[in-house]
Design a protein around this motif. Structure first.
Motif, PDB file in Angstrom:
ATOM      1  N   ARG A   1      34.061 -60.031  23.441  1.00 29.90           N
ATOM      2  CA  ARG A   1      34.529 -58.636  23.376  1.00 29.90           C
ATOM      3  C   ARG A   1      33.356 -57.675  23.567  1.00 29.90           C
TER       4      ARG A   1
ATOM      5  N   LEU B   1      39.587 -58.833  26.834  1.00 32.70           N
ATOM      6  CA  LEU B   1      40.450 -57.698  27.184  1.00 32.70           C
ATOM      7  C   LEU B   1      40.653 -57.614  28.695  1.00 32.70           C
TER       8      LEU B   1
ATOM      9  N   ILE C   1      40.834 -59.733  20.238  1.00 28.99           N
ATOM     10  CA  ILE C   1      40.887 -58.310  20.607  1.00 28.99           C
ATOM     11  C   ILE C   1      41.729 -57.542  19.590  1.00 28.99           C
TER      12      ILE C   1
ATOM     13  N   GLU D   1      44.903 -52.357  18.492  1.00 31.01           N
ATOM     14  CA  GLU D   1      44.878 -51.019  19.096  1.00 31.01           C
ATOM     15  C   GLU D   1      44.495 -51.084  20.574  1.00 31.01           C
ATOM     16  N   ARG D   2      43.462 -51.898  20.885  1.00 28.82           N
ATOM     17  CA  ARG D   2      43.016 -51.992  22.280  1.00 28.82           C
ATOM     18  C   ARG D   2      44.072 -52.689  23.138  1.00 28.82           C
TER      19      ARG D   2
ATOM     20  N   GLN E   1      46.839 -50.189  23.758  1.00 28.22           N
ATOM     21  CA  GLN E   1      46.358 -49.162  24.702  1.00 28.22           C
ATOM     22  C   GLN E   1      46.554 -49.638  26.154  1.00 28.22           C
ATOM     23  N   GLU E   2      46.117 -50.875  26.417  1.00 21.68           N
ATOM     24  CA  GLU E   2      46.239 -51.431  27.774  1.00 21.68           C
ATOM     25  C   GLU E   2      47.700 -51.723  28.125  1.00 21.68           C
TER      26      GLU E   2
END
Length: 428
Positions: free
Chosen positions: A119, A181, A218, A221-222, A225-226
């Motif tokens: 990450r 990610l 991961i 939140e990330r 988002q994606e």
């Protein structure tokens, strides 16, 4: 076609002079270019802005890469009395000057990722543009553009962009293991540039499937988002299905066996009368139970609106599937549950979920009438405080709506004793 691990012998591909390229040149950018030239450091446009310009789009943000180190940049800006903002970026090698007190530019030193944990990376600065391009995720994101219009492309990103092809730089397995990610970034950029929903490179999908467990590293939140960007973009539905086929579901908070059939059915209905999908509405279709919605929220950390909408749809979809009566959906808008007023928007999204176009339009045009009694009046007339007050109010709202919302406070209060009895509250 397998990923190209070998760099292009001569990175200079072409010279660009288009309206989109010219659109980036503000007075501030011209001043910044002159400043770096004066101090003898090279700067170029990097990443997304290059891709956008090549796709004949005006870029929203212009990220800049440079051979100057963060310390050298700070020295320049301090000497020139230029304010720097957002010092958080410095540990990643990014300095953000505010030029002429009008425009901010994120300028990042060329770097190599020395050590990665799947990450985050420890970076070493370099002055070699090829090495910086080599650490980027996708070929279409690894190009640079000189301010004289020279396009530098080390890994055939220009050709991939022409073919609308999404490919990792070099070895896909290595690229993904550096930052898991990138699995989701692959799907997001596929939606951005591909012209067909399912023209994936089989080897790329195989490598993604092999690395799926890495997504557990991961943050939710990330991931969200994606994923939200994927769902809101082109082929969002087909790409989510491809992600599930690549065995990503359990690492993204979805149940072991997501209801793909329902997801495809609902997505088709929602798309039919609202091309701008509300991601949560279609995502709810993948969930089998309201408990699945709780688990998905625990993983992805939804906003309050998203969380409540997801709970609302999974809790109400079955009993409302066959209802064709506007009144029952109006009543649903007026309920209060654990002090959160169910927004009309939630009910509208539920109607989209069911593909009930006419009822959707009727409810959309319906102004919510004002309930004539406030909670304090009910309490003054013997209703209990706390959660039971909501129950009493809901029952009175049902009576009120069954009478076409046409009752006064006094008329409703006549029904209060019977309602209190029903909810086992004895009037004092």
């Amino acid at each position: 076609m397998e990923a190209r691990a070998i760099a292009r012998p001569d990175p200079v591909v072409k010279k660009i002079d288009t309206p989109e390229f010219r659109s980036i040149f503000t007075q501030e950018l011209n001043d910044l270019i002159a400043l770096f030239k004066r101090y003898n450091y090279e700067i170029r446009v990097a990443g997304g802005a290059v891709r956008d310009i090549l796709m004949n789009m005006n870029p929203k943000d212009v990220d800049i890469a440079t051979t100057a180190t963060p310390t050298e940049m700070k020295d320049i800006f301090t000497k020139e009395n230029i304010r720097m903002i957002n010092m958080n970026g410095e540990k990643h090698g990014t300095i953000t000057p505010r030029i002429n007190d009008r425009e901010n530019f994120e300028i990042t030193t060329l770097r190599i990722d020395a050590v990665t944990d799947g990450r985050h990376a420890e970076v070493i600065h370099t002055t070699d543009w090829l090495l910086d391009a080599n650490r980027r995720d996708l070929t279409i994101n690894s190009m640079f553009l000189g301010f004289d219009g020279t396009l530098y492309d080390y890994f055939y990103g220009y050709e991939d962009l022409q073919k609308r092809r999404v490919a990792f730089v070099g070895n896909p397995d290595m690229r993904i293991k550096e930052d898991f990610l990138r699995i989701l970034r692959y799907f997001r950029f596929y939606g951005r540039i591909a012209e067909e929903p399912n023209r994936h490179d089989e080897e790329t999908l195989r490598v993604i499937t092999k690395n799926a467990p890495g997504l557990a590293k991961i943050s939710g939140e990330r991931i969200w988002q994606e994923w939200k960007k994927i769902l809101s973009g082109n082929f969002g539905i087909e790409l989510t299905e491809a992600m599930i086929n690549c065995e990503l579901a359990p690492y993204m908070g979805l149940p072991e066996k997501p209801n793909v059939e329902e997801f495809l059915r609902v997505s088709k209905q929602v798309r039919a009368f609202d091309p701008k999908l509300q991601p949560i509405t279609v995502l709810s279709a993948l969930l089998n139970t309201p408990e699945d919605a709780v688990n998905l929220n625990l993983r992805l950390k939804f906003t309050v609106y998203e969380r409540e909408l997801c709970y609302f749809i999974t809790q109400n979809r079955e009993e409302t599937a066959t209802i064709e009566d506007l009144l029952q959906f109006q009543q649903l808008c007026l309920q209060t549950i654990s002090s959160v007023k169910l927004k009309k928007e939630y009910v509208l999204e539920l109607l989209k979920y069911h593909g009930k176009r006419d009822l959707y339009q009727q409810l959309f045009d319906w102004p919510i009438p004002q309930f004539p009694i406030k909670g304090n009046v009910l309490i003054a007339n013997g209703a209990p405080k706390g959660p039971k007050l909501g129950v009493v109010m809901d029952k009175l709202k049902l009576i009120w709506s069954n009478n076409q919302y046409n009752m006064t406070q006094e008329e409703l209060l006549q029904h209060l004793p019977a309602v209190l009895e029903e909810v086992n509250v004895k009037k004092k």
